[in-house]
Every structure is written in C-alpha cells, then in structure tokens.
Scaffold this motif. Sequence first.
Motif, PDB file in Angstrom:
ATOM      1  N   ARG A 112       0.849  -1.197   0.000  1.00 51.15           N
ATOM      2  CA  ARG A 112       0.000   0.000   0.000  1.00 51.15           C
ATOM      3  C   ARG A 112       0.891   1.256   0.000  1.00 51.15           C
ATOM      4  NH1 ARG A 112      -3.777  -0.954   4.205  1.00 51.15           N
ATOM      5  NH2 ARG A 112      -5.319  -1.678   2.709  1.00 51.15           N
ATOM      6  N   ASN A 113       1.931   1.240   0.825  1.00 51.43           N
ATOM      7  CA  ASN A 113       2.853   2.377   0.870  1.00 51.43           C
ATOM      8  C   ASN A 113       3.553   2.578  -0.468  1.00 51.43           C
ATOM      9  OD1 ASN A 113       2.312   3.028   3.528  1.00 51.43           O
ATOM     10  ND2 ASN A 113       4.086   1.968   4.371  1.00 51.43           N
ATOM     11  N   LEU A 114       3.958   1.477  -1.092  1.00 53.24           N
ATOM     12  CA  LEU A 114       4.634   1.572  -2.394  1.00 53.24           C
ATOM     13  C   LEU A 114       3.733   2.218  -3.433  1.00 53.24           C
ATOM     14  CD1 LEU A 114       6.574  -1.775  -2.977  1.00 53.24           C
ATOM     15  CD2 LEU A 114       7.540   0.513  -3.100  1.00 53.24           C
ATOM     16  N   SER A 115       2.453   1.831  -3.416  1.00 53.38           N
ATOM     17  CA  SER A 115       1.549   2.352  -4.453  1.00 53.38           C
ATOM     18  C   SER A 115       1.027   3.758  -4.131  1.00 53.38           C
ATOM     19  CB  SER A 115       0.389   1.392  -4.706  1.00 53.38           C
ATOM     20  OG  SER A 115      -0.362   1.222  -3.535  1.00 53.38           O
ATOM     21  N   GLU A 116       0.819   4.036  -2.840  1.00 52.74           N
ATOM     22  CA  GLU A 116       0.236   5.353  -2.479  1.00 52.74           C
ATOM     23  C   GLU A 116       1.278   6.449  -2.267  1.00 52.74           C
ATOM     24  OE1 GLU A 116      -2.385   4.877   0.854  1.00 52.74           O
ATOM     25  OE2 GLU A 116      -3.832   3.683  -0.301  1.00 52.74           O
ATOM     26  N   HIS A 117       2.499   6.061  -1.902  1.00 51.46           N
ATOM     27  CA  HIS A 117       3.547   7.053  -1.621  1.00 51.46           C
ATOM     28  C   HIS A 117       4.718   6.809  -2.562  1.00 51.46           C
ATOM     29  CE1 HIS A 117       1.397   8.236   2.023  1.00 51.46           C
ATOM     30  NE2 HIS A 117       1.271   6.950   2.293  1.00 51.46           N
ATOM     31  N   GLN A 118       4.520   7.197  -3.809  1.00 51.56           N
ATOM     32  CA  GLN A 118       5.529   6.870  -4.814  1.00 51.56           C
ATOM     33  C   GLN A 118       6.785   7.719  -4.690  1.00 51.56           C
ATOM     34  OE1 GLN A 118       3.769   6.230  -8.723  1.00 51.56           O
ATOM     35  NE2 GLN A 118       1.997   5.236  -7.811  1.00 51.56           N
ATOM     36  N   ASP A 119       6.767   8.682  -3.744  1.00 52.19           N
ATOM     37  CA  ASP A 119       7.961   9.499  -3.496  1.00 52.19           C
ATOM     38  C   ASP A 119       8.777   8.960  -2.308  1.00 52.19           C
ATOM     39  OD1 ASP A 119       5.738  10.123  -1.889  1.00 52.19           O
ATOM     40  OD2 ASP A 119       6.544  12.103  -1.377  1.00 52.19           O
ATOM     41  N   TRP A 120       8.243   7.940  -1.608  1.00 54.17           N
ATOM     42  CA  TRP A 120       8.933   7.400  -0.435  1.00 54.17           C
ATOM     43  C   TRP A 120      10.081   6.485  -0.841  1.00 54.17           C
ATOM     44  CZ3 TRP A 120       5.173   5.585   4.029  1.00 54.17           C
ATOM     45  CH2 TRP A 120       4.491   6.710   4.527  1.00 54.17           C
ATOM     46  N   SER A 121      11.141   6.512  -0.040  1.00 57.38           N
ATOM     47  CA  SER A 121      12.256   5.578  -0.255  1.00 57.38           C
ATOM     48  C   SER A 121      11.812   4.200   0.235  1.00 57.38           C
ATOM     49  CB  SER A 121      13.475   6.026   0.547  1.00 57.38           C
ATOM     50  OG  SER A 121      13.210   5.849   1.938  1.00 57.38           O
ATOM     51  N   MET A 122      12.558   3.179  -0.160  1.00 55.55           N
ATOM     52  CA  MET A 122      12.205   1.816   0.246  1.00 55.55           C
ATOM     53  C   MET A 122      12.280   1.653   1.765  1.00 55.55           C
ATOM     54  SD  MET A 122      10.957  -0.713  -1.031  1.00 55.55           S
ATOM     55  CE  MET A 122      11.165  -1.898  -2.272  1.00 55.55           C
ATOM     56  N   SER A 123      13.256   2.299   2.415  1.00 54.68           N
ATOM     57  CA  SER A 123      13.348   2.136   3.867  1.00 54.68           C
ATOM     58  C   SER A 123      12.152   2.803   4.557  1.00 54.68           C
ATOM     59  CB  SER A 123      14.672   2.673   4.414  1.00 54.68           C
ATOM     60  OG  SER A 123      14.786   4.045   4.189  1.00 54.68           O
ATOM     61  N   GLN A 124      11.687   3.927   4.021  1.00 54.80           N
ATOM     62  CA  GLN A 124      10.468   4.578   4.560  1.00 54.80           C
ATOM     63  C   GLN A 124       9.260   3.647   4.413  1.00 54.80           C
ATOM     64  OE1 GLN A 124      10.686   8.418   2.405  1.00 54.80           O
ATOM     65  NE2 GLN A 124       9.453   9.234   4.081  1.00 54.80           N
ATOM     66  N   VAL A 125       9.137   3.081   3.218  1.00 57.40           N
ATOM     67  CA  VAL A 125       8.031   2.163   2.902  1.00 57.40           C
ATOM     68  C   VAL A 125       8.009   0.999   3.900  1.00 57.40           C
ATOM     69  CG1 VAL A 125       7.332   0.394   1.214  1.00 57.40           C
ATOM     70  CG2 VAL A 125       7.807   2.711   0.436  1.00 57.40           C
ATOM     71  N   CYS A 126       9.179   0.379   4.094  1.00 55.51           N
ATOM     72  CA  CYS A 126       9.279  -0.804   4.971  1.00 55.51           C
ATOM     73  C   CYS A 126       9.103  -0.449   6.444  1.00 55.51           C
ATOM     74  CB  CYS A 126      10.628  -1.488   4.780  1.00 55.51           C
ATOM     75  SG  CYS A 126      10.857  -2.181   3.138  1.00 55.51           S
ATOM     76  N   ASN A 127       9.772   0.600   6.889  1.00 56.59           N
ATOM     77  CA  ASN A 127       9.705   0.961   8.313  1.00 56.59           C
ATOM     78  C   ASN A 127       8.316   1.411   8.732  1.00 56.59           C
ATOM     79  OD1 ASN A 127      12.331   0.364   9.269  1.00 56.59           O
ATOM     80  ND2 ASN A 127      13.109   2.126   8.142  1.00 56.59           N
ATOM     81  N   ASP A 128       7.639   2.139   7.853  1.00 54.91           N
ATOM     82  CA  ASP A 128       6.276   2.580   8.163  1.00 54.91           C
ATOM     83  C   ASP A 128       5.341   1.365   8.256  1.00 54.91           C
ATOM     84  OD1 ASP A 128       4.187   4.931   8.236  1.00 54.91           O
ATOM     85  OD2 ASP A 128       3.411   3.482   6.781  1.00 54.91           O
ATOM     86  N   ALA A 129       5.478   0.451   7.297  1.00 56.55           N
ATOM     87  CA  ALA A 129       4.635  -0.765   7.299  1.00 56.55           C
ATOM     88  C   ALA A 129       4.903  -1.588   8.556  1.00 56.55           C
ATOM     89  CB  ALA A 129       4.913  -1.594   6.049  1.00 56.55           C
ATOM     90  N   TYR A 130       6.176  -1.690   8.930  1.00 56.54           N
ATOM     91  CA  TYR A 130       6.554  -2.470  10.111  1.00 56.54           C
ATOM     92  C   TYR A 130       5.984  -1.853  11.390  1.00 56.54           C
ATOM     93  CZ  TYR A 130       9.462  -4.896  13.539  1.00 56.54           C
ATOM     94  OH  TYR A 130       9.887  -5.646  14.605  1.00 56.54           O
ATOM     95  N   SER A 131       6.110  -0.548  11.508  1.00 55.92           N
ATOM     96  CA  SER A 131       5.625   0.098  12.745  1.00 55.92           C
ATOM     97  C   SER A 131       4.105   0.029  12.866  1.00 55.92           C
ATOM     98  CB  SER A 131       6.110   1.554  12.828  1.00 55.92           C
ATOM     99  OG  SER A 131       5.529   2.312  11.813  1.00 55.92           O
TER     100      SER A 131
END
Length: 202
Positions: A112-131
């Motif tokens: 969801r983060n990858l598709s909705e936040h296409q300006d986010w870095s991969m670490s942002q995508v993963c860390n947000d999903a994890y938290s």
Amino acid sequence: MAATVFAPCLEGIKHIKSDQGDMQTKPLLDVCKLVLPILDKFGPAMTVVKSDISGNISRLEHKYNSNTSRFNYLYNMVQAEVETKTAKSSSSCTNGILWLTRAMDFLVELFRNLSEHQDWSMSQVCNDAYSKTLKKWHGWLASSSFSVAIKLAPDRKKFMEVLGTQGDIYGDMQKFCTNFSPILGEIHKFLASFGLDSMKSS
C-alpha cells in the motif's frame, strides 16, 4: 494487457471464501504461497519474513493434510485447539495462523505504501509498514533483526524494475491490498473472539 506479478494472487483471493462465505484453508495458504516469489525480489531484506511465512504455511498445510475434510475451513483448526486447550502453545496452528496473518498485514501495508507514496524511499516504505503492523508484537530480538534486514532492501527504483514493467503494477498492487485486507481483518476478528489475537514473540 500483460499480467503483473500480482495477477496470480488476485485470482487466488477470489477463491478463499466458499460460496457460503466460509474461510477455506487451502485457497488461503495458496495465496500466501503466491506472495513468496514477490518477496524473493526484495533480495536478502525479506529473508526473515519469508522463512517465517514459509514455516507457518508448512505447519498449517501439515495439519490440513492430516484431515482435509475436517480442516477444510481455517477456523476448524482453531476450534479444535481451543477445545484441547492447546491454542496458546507456540507450536499451535492457531499461533501459525496468527503470525501468518500478521506477516500478510505487514506486506499489505508495504505494498500500500509503495503504491500510495511513490515518493517514499524503500526504507520509509518498509519501516512505516513495520511500525503499523508487526512492531508491537515483536520483542527486542525480533525487532532488532528486522531493523538490520531492512537496511538490505534494494532501492525503490531498482525494486520496481525487478517487479516488472508489464501491466498496471501499481493498480494491481492496490487491488491486492484492497481485496486481501478485509480477509486478514476477519481472521483477526475471529481470533480475538477467543482472546487469541494478542500473543507476542520474544
């Protein structure tokens, strides 16, 4: 239009519930298995998550194969363990269902983060999903190993290239999240009705 890597999962999700709306074991496990090749594209960053998912799928498949007519429906596994008071054991199928569902929650949030936040870095995508998902259930040890693993994630552009340029990749990613999320929510709700949705790890 060419199919994306999410196409088999999207097809599989349609078959998880029976015509009566019951959660079927094998189709659910099949969808979780179809997610594994997508995880391979992350490289070593998702090794821990992948082995966790694979282990829980194997545990549940073993139980399902021991009596396919009895365990055709996922919740029968939980009810059998509730009756024998073994549901809270770390090696129970209930525990396997819980952690498999949590891992899928994490992946849904990640995609969801990858598709909705296409300006986010991969670490942002993963860390947000994890938290938002696994973090509160993980102890210090699991949390630390996850933090180390995420540092190995490929950069976003490279990952999207590896996922493939065929078809509407972001559209299918979004569909996967939209269609799979309610199913995961139902499993949590069922487990919570027995007080089995809040087990933690070390």
